[in-house]
Design an enzyme around this catalytic site. Structure first.
Site, PDB file in Angstrom:
ATOM      1  N   LYS A   6      -6.219  -5.064   3.563  1.00  0.00           N
ATOM      2  CA  LYS A   6      -7.027  -3.918   3.152  1.00  0.00           C
ATOM      3  C   LYS A   6      -7.973  -4.262   2.001  1.00  0.00           C
ATOM      4  CE  LYS A   6      -6.341   0.749   1.270  1.00  0.00           C
ATOM      5  NZ  LYS A   6      -5.406   1.879   1.245  1.00  0.00           N
ATOM      6  N   ASP A  47      -0.020  -0.566  -5.100  1.00  0.00           N
ATOM      7  CA  ASP A  47      -1.292  -0.088  -5.651  1.00  0.00           C
ATOM      8  C   ASP A  47      -1.208   1.296  -6.278  1.00  0.00           C
ATOM      9  OD1 ASP A  47      -0.968   1.293  -3.286  1.00  0.00           O
ATOM     10  OD2 ASP A  47      -2.957   0.858  -2.489  1.00  0.00           O
ATOM     11  N   ASN A  48      -0.168   2.052  -5.988  1.00  0.00           N
ATOM     12  CA  ASN A  48       0.033   3.375  -6.591  1.00  0.00           C
ATOM     13  C   ASN A  48       1.408   3.874  -6.170  1.00  0.00           C
ATOM     14  OD1 ASN A  48      -2.530   4.001  -4.328  1.00  0.00           O
ATOM     15  ND2 ASN A  48      -0.462   4.681  -3.829  1.00  0.00           N
ATOM     16  N   ARG A  59      -7.413  -1.187  -6.745  1.00  0.00           N
ATOM     17  CA  ARG A  59      -7.867  -2.488  -6.252  1.00  0.00           C
ATOM     18  C   ARG A  59      -9.121  -2.950  -6.983  1.00  0.00           C
ATOM     19  NH1 ARG A  59      -5.137  -3.138  -1.080  1.00  0.00           N
ATOM     20  NH2 ARG A  59      -3.647  -1.420  -1.025  1.00  0.00           N
ATOM     21  N   LYS A 112       1.561   9.575  -5.518  1.00  0.00           N
ATOM     22  CA  LYS A 112       0.168   9.140  -5.367  1.00  0.00           C
ATOM     23  C   LYS A 112      -0.805  10.306  -5.568  1.00  0.00           C
ATOM     24  CE  LYS A 112      -3.024   7.212  -1.915  1.00  0.00           C
ATOM     25  NZ  LYS A 112      -3.168   6.686  -0.530  1.00  0.00           N
ATOM     26  N   ASP A 126       0.836  -1.199   0.000  1.00  0.00           N
ATOM     27  CA  ASP A 126       0.000   0.000   0.000  1.00  0.00           C
ATOM     28  C   ASP A 126       0.871   1.250   0.000  1.00  0.00           C
ATOM     29  OD1 ASP A 126      -2.168   1.658   0.191  1.00  0.00           O
ATOM     30  OD2 ASP A 126      -2.888   0.892   2.109  1.00  0.00           O
ATOM     31  N   ASP A 127       0.785   2.031  -1.066  1.00  0.00           N
ATOM     32  CA  ASP A 127       1.527   3.296  -1.184  1.00  0.00           C
ATOM     33  C   ASP A 127       3.043   3.105  -1.234  1.00  0.00           C
ATOM     34  OD1 ASP A 127      -0.977   4.406  -1.013  1.00  0.00           O
ATOM     35  OD2 ASP A 127      -0.641   5.455   0.872  1.00  0.00           O
ATOM     36  N   HIS A 162     -11.195  -1.879   1.169  1.00  0.00           N
ATOM     37  CA  HIS A 162     -11.410  -0.515   0.675  1.00  0.00           C
ATOM     38  C   HIS A 162     -12.329  -0.458  -0.534  1.00  0.00           C
ATOM     39  CE1 HIS A 162      -9.383   3.719   0.173  1.00  0.00           C
ATOM     40  NE2 HIS A 162     -10.550   3.774   0.794  1.00  0.00           N
ATOM     41  N   CYS A 192      -5.550   4.222  -4.053  1.00  0.00           N
ATOM     42  CA  CYS A 192      -5.709   2.846  -3.570  1.00  0.00           C
ATOM     43  C   CYS A 192      -6.920   2.099  -4.122  1.00  0.00           C
ATOM     44  CB  CYS A 192      -5.806   2.835  -2.043  1.00  0.00           C
ATOM     45  SG  CYS A 192      -4.589   3.844  -1.185  1.00  0.00           S
ATOM     46  N   HIS A 205       1.250   2.424   4.169  1.00  0.00           N
ATOM     47  CA  HIS A 205       0.317   3.551   4.243  1.00  0.00           C
ATOM     48  C   HIS A 205       0.460   4.240   5.597  1.00  0.00           C
ATOM     49  CE1 HIS A 205      -3.402   5.852   4.055  1.00  0.00           C
ATOM     50  NE2 HIS A 205      -3.680   5.368   2.857  1.00  0.00           N
TER      51      HIS A 205
END
Length: 568
Positions: free
Chosen positions: A145, A341-342, A85, A396, A43-44, A147, A81, A236
């Site tokens: 996660k 994810d980014n 996903r 991001k 994540d991130d 989301h 995010c 994150h």
């Protein structure tokens, strides 16, 4: 001052000489030969954070996995995010999948329209990877996660996953105190759709890994293949990790973000991932490290130490997962996908809706001795985030390469062809689903549970992974839109629209092979190319029901995020 700163199927042939009779044992062997799939999402995570992609943070597990995997240097995701996903799990554009907007930043005029593509949760007009694989005899597990919606019908337990232990929202404390990113949000964990309090010793990367191992171990004797989605919330913000992992990196980033940015840039050039003569993007909103007061530099260095520790701990956790698979004899027959994810997250905590008045944030203990521990709230911030995405433009939330270009590694079942080698062909996050389906011999349907569903837009990467092709996107293009950030990539060309003050507010054209830093607009030199790509983007927007926000987000950017006009 800190407020200025803004991740050939291995088929086991058993010699059966039992007279040609299809026995129960033979059927069991065939069932075992179906490949498992493990998708790991960070994540991130910045493009150049992990070792194989030029990073200087300890990632020995991912370093080892890279030697067994095909590495992709031109993998693109969505700017944030949940849109990524949604595209990953459905093989469709985020608007079609229901994530044309993130629920956290919905606004009344849009909400009133009730557009299905802007619901903020996963749409019924798409089908997910676990739904199709579960129907085809797979166990399907998810931890981490989600989301993509909460509650009955929206929790992943209702979208194809047999066993889940998940965080429904976009982030929050990595400890058991369940403190959210901002007061309007909440931190809730569910197990198979039912809310569950985290244990006293909870730490996100630890418990997500524990639960995934438990899920697989519980059913390993039936020999059914599994699809496992291990979706970490590291790295994150808020940045949290056990203290010994922070201490491991003490002093490691005293060099500052300018030097880290230059180091990562140099490493990527040495790997051949960017042109040796590339003109790199320099973010005008980030002050020179040397211009910051000593006490601010010390705090910021500690924050990056925490970030590095989080990544290191996640790498160790992935190692636990892979060791389990190896010990159980499952590793060789498992496809493993690792991605972010980014781009790295350059947002400050004050930018989350509800934090602008500092009331919530002032309740945390961010003294040096507590930064990264329970009841602290620190972030990577734009200075370090820009270094994590060096040498690309921004990070991001942006449709620039720094926001939508991410690391990707894929280990195939058995021996991966060209393992450890780079593929530089364009890859999109929507390509993951058709790749997995083709590997598992599952056909994507026209209807699911009596409803028409949207056709896949992604393409299977198996021709690339088998060594038969360099790319599966030779002549087609791909579009982006999120918060009025827009882009379209086709071949070497990228059409980009950035709102002011980050860009001109108009369409610009870049050659992202020669100029991956997106530094020089060449639209005036190639007007026919630019106009053709604008037409392509308009067609993309029409096909995917992209809504025109009419400048709503543009006005927010102009009001809140204009960089200072100075020489920093």
């Amino acid at each position: 001052m800190k407020s200025r700163i803004f991740y050939f199927v291995l088929i086991i042939f058993f010699a059966v000489f039992l007279g040609g009779c299809e026995t129960k044992e033979k059927k069991q062997d065939e069932k075992q030969a179906k490949p498992n799939v493990l998708v790991i999402v960070a994540d991130d995570l910045g493009f150049s954070d992990i070792g194989p992609f030029g990073g200087n943070i300890g990632t020995p597990v991912l370093d080892s996995l890279a030697r067994e995997s095909r590495l992709f240097s031109n993998f693109h995701v969505l700017p944030t995010c949940s849109p990524t996903r949604s595209a990953l799990l459905t093989g469709n554009d985020n608007h079609v999948a229901g994530l044309g907007i993130m629920e956290e930043v919905d606004y009344p005029a849009l909400h009133h329209l009730q557009l299905p593509g802007y619901a903020g949760y996963l749409s019924s007009q798409v089908v997910t990877i676990p739904e199709l694989l579960r129907d085809s005899g797979y166990h399907t597990y998810m931890t981490g996660k989600w989301h993509l919606g909460e509650g009955a019908g929206r929790d992943p337990y209702y979208r194809g996953f047999e066993e889940t232990y998940i965080l429904g929202t976009g982030g929050g404390s990595h400890w058991n105190d369940r403190k959210p990113l901002a007061p309007p949000q909440r931190v809730e964990y569910t197990r198979n759709g039912i809310k569950e309090e985290p244990p006293a010793d909870f730490y996100s990367s630890k418990n997500y890994t524990d639960s995934m191992i438990q899920f697989i171990d519980r059913n390993k004797q039936d020999s059914k293949p599994f699809f496992a989605y291990l979706s970490y919330t590291a790295v994150h913000d808020p940045l949290h990790v056990p203290k010994d992992y922070i201490e491991k990196y003490r002093g490691h980033f005293d060099m500052g973000w300018d030097s880290l940015w230059a180091l990562r840039f140099s490493n990527l050039k040495a790997l051949g991932m960017v042109p040796a003569d590339m003109k790199a993007f320099k973010n005008p909103a980030i002050p020179k490290w040397s211009a910051l007061p000593k006490e601010i530099r010390e705090e910021l260095s500690r924050d990056m130490e925490v970030y590095a520790g989080m990544l290191d701990y996640m790498d160790m956790s992935i190692g636990r997962m892979l060791d389990y698979l190896k010990n159980q004899g499952l590793y060789d027959n498992t496809m493993i996908v690792f991605m972010s994810d980014n781009g790295a997250n350059g947002a400050m905590a004050t930018s989350y809706p509800g934090n602008g008045d500092h009331v919530y944030l002032n309740g945390f203990n961010n003294k040096m001795e507590n930064r990264g521990l329970i009841n602290s709230y620190v972030e990577q911030g734009p200075g370090w985030a820009q270094a994590s995405t060096s040498p690309f433009r921004f990070f991001k939330s942006f449709a620039t390469e720094g926001g939508i270009k991410a690391p990707l590694m894929i280990k195939m079942p058995g021996k991966t062809k060209d393992a450890g080698q780079w593929n530089r062909g364009f890859v999109h996050v929507t390509d993951i689903m058709p790749t997995i389906l083709q590997l598992a011999h599952v056909v994507y349907p026209q209807q699911y549970k009596g409803k028409n569903i949207h056709p896949l837009i992604g393409r299977s990467l198996l021709p690339v992974l088998y060594g038969d092709s360099l790319t599966v996107h030779s002549n087609d293009g791909m579009g982006w839109e999120l918060f009025e950030m827009k882009a379209y990539i086709k071949g070497n060309w990228k059409l980009l629209r950035l709102p002011q003050p980050f860009g001109t507010g108009q369409w610009q054209l870049f050659d992202i092979v020669k100029d991956p830093g997106e530094t020089t607009d060449i639209g005036a030199q190639f007007p026919e190319v630019k106009n053709a790509l604008i037409s392509d983007w308009n067609h993309y927007a029409l096909q995917n029901e992209v809504h025109d926000h009419g400048g709503h987000f543009d006005s927010i950017y102009r009001k809140n995020y204009r960089p200072d006009n100075d020489d920093d």
